[in-house]
Write a protein that holds these residues in place. Structure first.
Motif, short mmCIF file in Angstrom:
data_model
loop_
_atom_site.label_atom_id
_atom_site.label_comp_id
_atom_site.label_asym_id
_atom_site.label_seq_id
_atom_site.Cartn_x
_atom_site.Cartn_y
_atom_site.Cartn_z
N ILE A 1 1.74 36.42 28.50
CA ILE A 1 1.04 36.20 27.94
C ILE A 1 1.32 34.94 27.62
CG2 ILE A 1 1.27 36.09 25.09
CD1 ILE A 1 2.23 38.68 25.12
N GLN A 2 2.32 33.90 28.02
CA GLN A 2 1.99 32.41 28.14
C GLN A 2 1.09 32.25 29.06
OE1 GLN A 2 5.42 31.05 28.98
NE2 GLN A 2 5.82 28.87 28.55
N ARG A 3 0.92 32.42 30.04
CA ARG A 3 -0.03 32.37 31.06
C ARG A 3 -1.08 32.10 30.89
NH1 ARG A 3 2.25 34.14 35.34
NH2 ARG A 3 0.89 36.23 35.12
N ALA A 4 -1.40 33.54 30.62
CA ALA A 4 -2.84 33.79 29.63
C ALA A 4 -3.18 32.71 28.46
CB ALA A 4 -3.67 35.55 29.16
N ALA A 5 -2.43 32.55 27.40
CA ALA A 5 -2.61 31.34 26.68
C ALA A 5 -3.04 29.88 27.14
CB ALA A 5 -1.77 31.42 25.36
N GLU A 6 -2.03 30.26 28.46
CA GLU A 6 -2.60 28.26 29.14
C GLU A 6 -3.85 28.29 29.95
OE1 GLU A 6 0.58 28.65 31.56
OE2 GLU A 6 2.09 27.30 30.41
N THR A 7 -4.30 29.27 30.03
CA THR A 7 -5.18 29.65 30.87
C THR A 7 -6.82 29.50 29.93
OG1 THR A 7 -4.17 30.75 32.77
CG2 THR A 7 -6.78 30.44 32.93
N TYR A 8 -6.79 30.86 29.35
CA TYR A 8 -8.11 30.96 28.57
C TYR A 8 -8.37 30.38 27.04
CZ TYR A 8 -7.98 33.97 31.89
OH TYR A 8 -8.24 34.62 33.68
N LEU A 9 -7.01 30.06 26.45
CA LEU A 9 -7.11 29.47 24.98
C LEU A 9 -6.79 27.89 24.75
CD1 LEU A 9 -5.03 31.73 23.50
CD2 LEU A 9 -7.29 32.21 23.96
N GLN A 10 -8.20 27.22 25.38
CA GLN A 10 -8.27 26.13 25.97
C GLN A 10 -9.45 25.17 24.87
OE1 GLN A 10 -5.69 23.73 27.60
NE2 GLN A 10 -4.44 25.17 28.03
N PRO A 11 -9.40 23.56 24.31
CA PRO A 11 -10.22 23.29 23.82
C PRO A 11 -11.43 23.46 24.72
CG PRO A 11 -8.49 21.93 23.75
CD PRO A 11 -7.75 23.11 24.86
#
Length: 443
Positions: A419-429
């Motif tokens: 979950i942390q990796r997906a958030a870092e990869t895709y939930l970017q500005p």
């Protein structure tokens, strides 16, 4: 902790009998029609759903809204039946029938007593290849569609704002078009264009028939061969490209002000992959659980932190559906409290995204999120219509109906680190679109 483990154990126990009955029987006709059957003998009913793999996500200007318009015409006459006869025959047998258009598919369904299934197949096969496009019926239905758009999109300020937000968030994707179509395109849509769209996409090889209920699979396949086997085969159109041209085009912002809006609203949308476009299916399930952590009930992070905690919002929600043919959005929607402005609210939402990126979720919180997803799955699978919808959506989006049987395994494989990796990869500005709805200026 002991109570939560007990609830999880009971939930998994309830999943077990459904899993045993979840076997999908598959058959393909010579003309290319796919038939999926699931037995469910707990009641005497059957859900029959015919899914055409075409929707607004296949459209372009100036013919947006054409899939929805064809759906309306499908309830008119055929070469062998007059207008309205389809619905009248189903009603005489005590059944229900309706249809829906979405981005990736157009679906037609009947809910009937199981011994009336053949009627549904006979009628659907008829209109699959013998639909009549009558000019007067077309004009009447276009008036209905105009009114539908007015009520659903043009009148509510939130819907108008969301339409503009979606068009901004999907830069190069046909998902930017409203399912009902842009008003200017509806004004000029022609009957011959509808007929050409029908001939192009309404083919057996571009359709999936899903039957769930008190039926025997071999009997369903026999009926399908008898009625749909007579429909001429036509080569299916290739499905359009599923990825955004640039999934991280840079942050975009849109602000609209409407005089009839009474309350501000904030939209955030991140361009993310779906199950159909993700290089790793685990990424889609990690995003699904991230949305569940943010907005999976009263104890989820958004209501806990933004509504009952800081009080910056009166409502806040998050959403992500992995079942889509193209790249999609991970979305957040919120309304500020009376004494708060949209800047504070946006900062609070971004902070929750930042928290997903910086802090691995606790095992106990992740377990609760998984339990909620499994509970929703049990509920969705409890009725024949829910099962048929599940299989049809997966088949129509190119993901494959087999994914339905991997759901529990896929969810359980998601770790806090994933979950942390997906958030870092895709939930970017650089993947973010921000939309703001503002009330009109006061006199």
């Amino acid at each position: 902790m002991a109570l939560r483990r007990l609830l999880t154990t009971l939930l998994l126990a309830s999943l077990a009998p459904l899993a045993a009955a979840d076997r999908v029987h598959h058959h393909e006709l010579d003309n290319g029609l796919t038939v999926l059957v699931q037995e469910d003998h707990r009641g005497g009913v059957v859900a029959s759903m015919l899914w055409y793999h075409v929707g607004s996500g296949h459209e372009h200007r100036p013919i947006t809204g054409i899939s929805h318009a064809v759906e309306h015409m499908m309830f008119k006459g055929t070469e062998t039946r007059e207008t309205g006869e389809f619905a009248r025959q189903i009603a005489r047998e005590g059944g229900q029938t309706n249809a829906f258009t979405a981005r990736d598919f157009t679906g037609y369904f009947q809910l009937l007593a199981a011994d009336r299934l053949e009627l549904a197949m006979e009628l659907e096969a008829d209109r699959m290849h013998q639909l009549v496009f009558d000019p007067e019926e077309f004009q009447r239905e276009m008036q209905v569609i105009h009114e539908e758009r007015r009520q659903r999109v043009d009148d509510p300020p939130e819907a108008r704002a969301f339409e503009r937000f979606t068009a901004t968030a999907h830069m190069a994707s046909p998902y930017r078009h409203p399912i009902i179509g842009w008003q200017r395109d509806l004004d000029r849509l022609r009957l011959e264009e509808l007929e050409a769209w029908y001939q192009r996409w309404y083919t057996p090889s571009n359709a999936t028939l899903v039957v769930v209920g008190a039926v025997e699979p071999e009997r369903v396949f026999e009926l399908a061969e008898r009625h749909f086997g007579e429909v001429p085969a036509r080569e299916a159109e290739p499905q359009p490209e599923g990825r955004e041209i640039d999934a991280a085009p840079g942050e975009r912002r849109i602000e609209v002000r409407f005089d009839d809006a009474r309350v501000p609203m904030l939209f955030l949308g991140y361009n993310v992959p779906s199950l159909a476009t993700a290089a790793d299916p685990g990424d889609a399930y990690a995003l699904l659980l991230a949305a569940e952590l943010l907005d999976g009930g009263r104890s989820a992070r958004l209501p806990e932190a933004l509504v009952r905690g800081s009080g910056v919002a009166t409502s806040a929600s998050a959403g992500y559906s992995p079942v889509a043919r193209l790249d999609t959005l991970f979305s957040l929607v919120a309304r500020p409290a009376d004494d708060q402005d949209l800047d504070d609210l946006e900062s609070a939402l971004r902070e929750q995204i930042h928290r997903l990126q910086e802090e691995p979720v606790a095992d106990s919180e992740l377990e609760r999120a998984m339990t909620r997803l499994f509970a929703a799955e049990v509920y969705a699978r409890d009725a024949p219509m829910g099962r048929a919808q599940r299989l049809g959506r997966l088949a129509s989006t190119g993901i494959g109906w087999e994914e339905a049987q991997r759901f529990e395994e896929r969810v359980r494989a998601v770790s806090p680190e994933a979950i942390q990796r997906a958030a870092e990869t895709y939930l970017q500005p650089e993947r973010l679109t921000v939309g703001r709805l503002l009330p009109g200026e006061e006199d």
